[in-house]
Design a protein around this motif. Structure first.
Motif, PDB file in Angstrom:
ATOM      1  N   LEU A 136       0.822  -1.202   0.000  1.00  0.00           N
ATOM      2  CA  LEU A 136       0.000   0.000   0.000  1.00  0.00           C
ATOM      3  C   LEU A 136       0.863   1.261   0.000  1.00  0.00           C
ATOM      4  O   LEU A 136       0.574   2.214  -0.724  1.00  0.00           O
ATOM      5  CB  LEU A 136      -0.938  -0.006   1.207  1.00  0.00           C
ATOM      6  N   LEU A 137       1.938   1.267   0.775  1.00  0.00           N
ATOM      7  CA  LEU A 137       2.840   2.418   0.796  1.00  0.00           C
ATOM      8  C   LEU A 137       3.396   2.679  -0.602  1.00  0.00           C
ATOM      9  O   LEU A 137       3.468   3.828  -1.047  1.00  0.00           O
ATOM     10  CB  LEU A 137       3.983   2.186   1.784  1.00  0.00           C
ATOM     11  N   THR A 138       3.743   1.615  -1.301  1.00  0.00           N
ATOM     12  CA  THR A 138       4.258   1.746  -2.668  1.00  0.00           C
ATOM     13  C   THR A 138       3.198   2.330  -3.590  1.00  0.00           C
ATOM     14  O   THR A 138       3.474   3.233  -4.386  1.00  0.00           O
ATOM     15  CB  THR A 138       4.737   0.375  -3.187  1.00  0.00           C
ATOM     16  N   ARG A 139       1.971   1.856  -3.481  1.00  0.00           N
ATOM     17  CA  ARG A 139       0.880   2.395  -4.309  1.00  0.00           C
ATOM     18  C   ARG A 139       0.642   3.872  -4.029  1.00  0.00           C
ATOM     19  O   ARG A 139       0.424   4.655  -4.955  1.00  0.00           O
ATOM     20  CB  ARG A 139      -0.415   1.643  -4.051  1.00  0.00           C
ATOM     21  N   ILE A 140       0.671   4.239  -2.766  1.00  0.00           N
ATOM     22  CA  ILE A 140       0.441   5.636  -2.395  1.00  0.00           C
ATOM     23  C   ILE A 140       1.560   6.508  -2.967  1.00  0.00           C
ATOM     24  O   ILE A 140       1.303   7.532  -3.597  1.00  0.00           O
ATOM     25  CB  ILE A 140       0.346   5.782  -0.862  1.00  0.00           C
ATOM     26  N   GLY A 141       2.806   6.100  -2.745  1.00  0.00           N
ATOM     27  CA  GLY A 141       3.944   6.874  -3.250  1.00  0.00           C
ATOM     28  C   GLY A 141       3.930   6.999  -4.761  1.00  0.00           C
ATOM     29  O   GLY A 141       4.170   8.084  -5.308  1.00  0.00           O
ATOM     30  N   ASN A 142       3.628   5.904  -5.450  1.00  0.00           N
ATOM     31  CA  ASN A 142       3.571   5.935  -6.913  1.00  0.00           C
ATOM     32  C   ASN A 142       2.465   6.858  -7.411  1.00  0.00           C
ATOM     33  O   ASN A 142       2.659   7.603  -8.374  1.00  0.00           O
ATOM     34  CB  ASN A 142       3.371   4.530  -7.469  1.00  0.00           C
ATOM     35  N   ALA A 143       1.306   6.822  -6.755  1.00  0.00           N
ATOM     36  CA  ALA A 143       0.188   7.684  -7.161  1.00  0.00           C
ATOM     37  C   ALA A 143       0.535   9.155  -6.959  1.00  0.00           C
ATOM     38  O   ALA A 143       0.237  10.002  -7.814  1.00  0.00           O
ATOM     39  CB  ALA A 143      -1.074   7.324  -6.382  1.00  0.00           C
ATOM     40  N   ILE A 144       1.174   9.461  -5.842  1.00  0.00           N
ATOM     41  CA  ILE A 144       1.556  10.851  -5.574  1.00  0.00           C
ATOM     42  C   ILE A 144       2.591  11.320  -6.597  1.00  0.00           C
ATOM     43  O   ILE A 144       2.501  12.434  -7.117  1.00  0.00           O
ATOM     44  CB  ILE A 144       2.073  11.012  -4.131  1.00  0.00           C
ATOM     45  N   GLU A 145       3.552  10.461  -6.898  1.00  0.00           N
ATOM     46  CA  GLU A 145       4.569  10.822  -7.887  1.00  0.00           C
ATOM     47  C   GLU A 145       3.936  11.040  -9.263  1.00  0.00           C
ATOM     48  O   GLU A 145       4.277  11.985  -9.973  1.00  0.00           O
ATOM     49  CB  GLU A 145       5.634   9.735  -7.973  1.00  0.00           C
ATOM     50  N   GLN A 146       3.013  10.175  -9.626  1.00  0.00           N
ATOM     51  CA  GLN A 146       2.387  10.236 -10.946  1.00  0.00           C
ATOM     52  C   GLN A 146       1.401  11.391 -11.086  1.00  0.00           C
ATOM     53  O   GLN A 146       1.372  12.069 -12.113  1.00  0.00           O
ATOM     54  CB  GLN A 146       1.644   8.920 -11.187  1.00  0.00           C
ATOM     55  N   ASN A 147       0.582  11.615 -10.048  1.00  0.00           N
ATOM     56  CA  ASN A 147      -0.526  12.569 -10.146  1.00  0.00           C
ATOM     57  C   ASN A 147      -0.312  13.881  -9.397  1.00  0.00           C
ATOM     58  O   ASN A 147      -1.030  14.845  -9.631  1.00  0.00           O
ATOM     59  CB  ASN A 147      -1.813  11.923  -9.624  1.00  0.00           C
TER      60      ASN A 147
END
Length: 87
Positions: free
Chosen positions: A15-26
Motif C-alpha cells: 500500500l505504501l508503494t501504491r500511495i507513493g507511486n500515485a503521488i509521484e504520478q498525479n
C-alpha cells in the motif's frame, strides 16, 4: 506478525508503494477506490487497516473525511524510495 511490525512481505508496504507511486504520478494522494484491488490488497477494510498501520508507524498522514488528503511523511518518502530501489 505483530500489527506494530512491518516486514518486507507486508501488505502495508504494498500500500505504501501504491500511495507513493500515485503521488509521484498525479501530484496528489490516491482515493480509497484507487488503493483497493490488485496484487496484495483486496478490499476496502484491508486497505483501511493497512492505511491505519502506516499512519501509526509515521509513514503517512491524512485527514479523515477529506478525499485524496493522504501524503507520505518524510519517513514514508524514505521508505518508499528504499522499496522502489529494491524492486
Amino acid at each position: 506478525m505483530s500489527p506494530t511490525t512491518l516486514s518486507e512481505d507486508d501488505s502495508a508496504l504494498v500500500l505504501l508503494t501504491r500511495i507513493g507511486n500515485a503521488i509521484e504520478q498525479n501530484g496528489y494522494g490516491p482515493s480509497l477506490r484507487e488503493m483497493v484491488g490488485g496484487p496484495g490488497l483486496l478490499g476496502r477494510s484491508q486497505v483501511g487497516y493497512h492505511r491505519d498501520r502506516l499512519k501509526g508507524h509515521g509513514l503517512i498522514a491524512f485527514t479523515p473525511g477529506v478525499p485524496r488528503s493522504i501524503q507520505l511523511t518524510k519517513k514514508g518518502r524514505a521508505e518508499w524510495r528504499h522499496l522502489r530501489a529494491s524492486q
